[in-house]
Design an enzyme around this catalytic site. Structure first.
Site, mmCIF file in Angstrom:
data_model
loop_
_atom_site.group_PDB
_atom_site.id
_atom_site.type_symbol
_atom_site.label_atom_id
_atom_site.label_comp_id
_atom_site.label_asym_id
_atom_site.label_seq_id
_atom_site.Cartn_x
_atom_site.Cartn_y
_atom_site.Cartn_z
ATOM 1 N N LEU A 173 51.418 -11.604 50.519
ATOM 2 C CA LEU A 173 52.101 -12.456 49.873
ATOM 3 C C LEU A 173 52.634 -12.978 48.798
ATOM 4 O O LEU A 173 53.103 -14.126 48.468
ATOM 5 C CB LEU A 173 50.055 -13.060 49.616
ATOM 6 C CG LEU A 173 49.270 -13.523 51.244
ATOM 7 C CD1 LEU A 173 47.359 -13.827 50.058
ATOM 8 C CD2 LEU A 173 49.558 -14.874 51.951
ATOM 9 N N THR A 229 42.578 -9.079 43.030
ATOM 10 C CA THR A 229 40.962 -8.269 42.326
ATOM 11 C C THR A 229 41.401 -7.513 42.212
ATOM 12 O O THR A 229 39.888 -7.595 41.761
ATOM 13 C CB THR A 229 40.413 -8.612 44.140
ATOM 14 O OG1 THR A 229 40.971 -7.161 45.055
ATOM 15 C CG2 THR A 229 40.454 -9.804 45.222
ATOM 16 N N ALA A 279 43.879 -11.659 48.598
ATOM 17 C CA ALA A 279 44.111 -11.788 46.990
ATOM 18 C C ALA A 279 44.580 -10.775 46.419
ATOM 19 O O ALA A 279 44.454 -9.581 46.311
ATOM 20 C CB ALA A 279 42.504 -12.597 46.254
ATOM 21 N N GLY A 316 42.013 -6.277 53.876
ATOM 22 C CA GLY A 316 40.090 -6.300 52.714
ATOM 23 C C GLY A 316 38.909 -6.489 52.899
ATOM 24 O O GLY A 316 38.986 -6.163 54.286
ATOM 25 N N TRP A 319 30.436 -11.116 43.021
ATOM 26 C CA TRP A 319 30.523 -10.184 42.831
ATOM 27 C C TRP A 319 30.610 -9.782 44.488
ATOM 28 O O TRP A 319 29.933 -8.758 45.176
ATOM 29 C CB TRP A 319 29.127 -9.754 42.439
ATOM 30 C CG TRP A 319 29.018 -10.160 41.326
ATOM 31 C CD1 TRP A 319 29.248 -10.994 40.521
ATOM 32 C CD2 TRP A 319 28.028 -10.119 40.168
ATOM 33 N NE1 TRP A 319 29.151 -11.596 39.271
ATOM 34 C CE2 TRP A 319 28.239 -10.526 38.901
ATOM 35 C CE3 TRP A 319 26.156 -9.650 40.424
ATOM 36 C CZ2 TRP A 319 26.915 -10.334 37.705
ATOM 37 C CZ3 TRP A 319 25.727 -9.519 39.523
ATOM 38 C CH2 TRP A 319 26.024 -9.561 37.856
ATOM 39 N N TYR A 349 42.493 -13.383 35.515
ATOM 40 C CA TYR A 349 42.252 -13.468 37.007
ATOM 41 C C TYR A 349 41.554 -15.150 36.930
ATOM 42 O O TYR A 349 41.701 -15.266 38.397
ATOM 43 C CB TYR A 349 41.264 -11.974 37.242
ATOM 44 C CG TYR A 349 40.369 -12.663 38.984
ATOM 45 C CD1 TYR A 349 41.259 -12.216 40.287
ATOM 46 C CD2 TYR A 349 38.941 -13.047 39.139
ATOM 47 C CE1 TYR A 349 40.055 -12.653 41.171
ATOM 48 C CE2 TYR A 349 38.112 -12.611 40.261
ATOM 49 C CZ TYR A 349 39.528 -12.932 41.078
ATOM 50 O OH TYR A 349 38.322 -12.801 42.379
#
Length: 297
Positions: free
Chosen positions: A42, A67, A65, A16, A155, A130
């Protein structure tokens, strides 16, 4: 007490944006076991437990995560599994091992209605799935009783993966004009900045056999670039620093003109003062970081 170089750091999501940078910045703080989704998924909570118990890390660093903010609105189960349940399991395993967890959260835990910069103690009120899943992850970690650092960022962009920077460069190469939201504000934060500051903080931490440091420092910290801009301002700066031969014009529009499945907060600005006061680290201005990122492309 064990020497730092004997400490093992378990890093998730190495492919990532943030994980890629952390795999490099964490070098020197211990043996980094950097795993991708194939080695540590995960979504598979049993695998998460098994891998942690096999590696027996001194620190777990979890940038992985779900995202995809808009996709989360229709894939609630996946978002909650990756962003809430999995961090909870990592925290439980960290508590069992007597180790620490470093986890990354988001500005989207806030509703964006505050005037000024959010601080860590401000009320949370996420407006999309989210944000709700990331908040649930924060709460699960805190409830576990493990030693932890949660870094809320915003961001995030970089030179790999899917992010606003790469989208703008791709669209800007094909179009003469782009319309970009100008009434949402935050701090564009380079993934390299997140990794560098995280490693700086962890370099101050003793190994886990000395629990006093972690007891004193565990908690939530905001970690973003300094300053703030709008998405329109971010886009304009991207093209200012780009090497595109023909640069598009960027037209400001309100968020209402660009509806998305997930609601975005109007104000995502977060204060880094607690991070600076506690650890003595300060993030660069967002424009300076963006310029450096563009130079390295």
């Amino acid at each position: 007490m064990a020497k730092r170089e004997e400490q093992t750091i378990l890093l998730t999501g190495v492919n990532g944006q943030v994980g890629f940078e952390l795999a490099r910045s964490l070098q020197g703080l211990g043996k980094v076991v950097a795993l991708d989704r194939n080695s540590l998924d995960l979504a598979n909570l049993d695998q998460v437990r098994r891998v942690v118990r096999e590696v027996k890390p001194g620190i777990i660093v979890n940038p992985a995560a779900h995202t995809a903010v808009d996709k989360a609105e229709s894939d609630i189960e996946a978002a909650m599994r990756l962003n809430a349940e999995a961090p909870g399991v990592l925290a439980e395993e960290a508590k069992r091992l007597g180790t620490a967890l470093v986890h990354y959260s988001t500005d989207y835990v806030f509703d964006g209605t505050k005037n000024g910069f959010y601080v860590e103690g401000d009320p949370v009120n996420p407006q999309n799935v989210y944000g709700k899943s990331k908040l649930a992850g924060e709460q699960a970690i805190a409830a576990s009783g493990c030693a932890y650092l949660i870094f809320r960022t915003s961001w995030v962009y970089g030179t790999r993966g899917k992010n606003f920077l790469l989208t703008m460069l791709r669209l800007g190469a094909d179009r003469d004009e782009l319309s970009v939201v100008a009434d949402q504000f935050g701090a564009p934060t380079w993934s390299n900045t997140i990794a560098a500051l995280s490693s700086n903080v962890l370099a101050q931490a003793p190994v886990m056999s000395d629990g006093d440091w972690w007891q004193q420092h565990s908690g939530i910290y905001h970690l973003t670039a300094s300053g703030a801009t709008s998405w329109h301002g971010f886009a304009a700066a991207i093209f200012e620093f780009s090497d595109l031969a023909e640069k598009p014009s960027v037209t400001p529009i309100p968020a209402s003109a660009y509806p998305t499945p997930a609601a975005r907060p109007g104000n995502s600005r977060m204060s880094n003062d607690r991070l600076a006061a506690t650890f003595g680290v300060r993030a660069p201005d967002w424009r300076d970081a963006l310029r450096l990122c563009m130079e390295r492309r």
